[in-house]
Write an enzyme that holds these catalytic residues in place. Sequence first.
Site, mmCIF file in Angstrom:
data_model
loop_
_atom_site.group_PDB
_atom_site.id
_atom_site.type_symbol
_atom_site.label_atom_id
_atom_site.label_comp_id
_atom_site.label_asym_id
_atom_site.label_seq_id
_atom_site.Cartn_x
_atom_site.Cartn_y
_atom_site.Cartn_z
ATOM 1 C CB SER A 81 -0.926 0.010 1.238
ATOM 2 O OG SER A 81 -0.159 0.091 2.422
ATOM 3 C CE1 TYR A 108 7.921 6.647 10.886
ATOM 4 C CE2 TYR A 108 8.154 9.015 11.115
ATOM 5 C CZ TYR A 108 8.014 7.901 10.314
ATOM 6 O OH TYR A 108 7.964 8.038 8.956
ATOM 7 C CE LYS A 153 10.770 5.901 9.264
ATOM 8 N NZ LYS A 153 10.845 4.936 8.161
ATOM 9 C CB THR A 194 0.015 6.915 2.574
ATOM 10 O OG1 THR A 194 0.678 7.236 3.809
ATOM 11 C CG2 THR A 194 0.861 7.404 1.398
#
Length: 263
Positions: A15, A153, A157, A188
Amino acid sequence: MYFDNKVIWITGASSGIGKALALALSQYDCKLILSARRTEILEDVKTQCKNTEHVAVLPFDLADYEKMEPVSLKAINSFGHVDILINNGGISQRSLIMDTDISVYKTLMDVDYLGTIALSKALLPHFVKRKSGHFVTVTSLMGKFSSPYRSGYCGAKHALHGFFDALRLEHENDHIKVTLICPGFVNTQVARNAITGDGSLQQTQDASTENGLHVDVFAKRMLKAITKEKFEAYIGKKEVLGIYIKRFFPRMIHNVVSKSKVR
């Protein structure tokens, strides 16, 4: 064309950015290996690609980072070799530090960092042997500066930048290239699929993501950055300016982000 006659492996291909890349790359004379956790969704993406006979499906879970060597071997055997690995798979987070269980941080590191570097490390000997290869890793603008609600997160990253910058230095003489792609807001399902403080899915969209770049526009810009073999590419709207504000005015980016309504 840069992608013609190449074998390109995409993680997170079910996706969002990964699917958009698969559909765009299928227009070239290349071969694709599509990976994510769910076979049936990958098969559906494959049916939407052009030249489906040049598309292989290889399901696996990035969280199983100790099992990447056999996964890498399966990918190599799909078409005989791999030219480009696009590390796109991962998950996001939406929770305050005070509200986040340590197990959530472990999940983020297992998937976004350890899974990605374990897969890349498993494929690395193949690239070294061939004296050719290109690691393309999707990080985030949050890999360059941080934001509330994304502490784990951001940490994962940031870590990817440290690892892949070192890999680029160590293997320059092996003609191995590294491109780090730093998306801003892209429309998204990433916000809906983000995990919260207790590990459950957020399941709601946020305005910034909703108003982000269309995923097909993003994919086009990302492929252009890959063909130019850029070290880093920042792709988004006005939020990309944060990269330069952080570099020259670190206190200013703190003030800008703290006053924003980004969630």
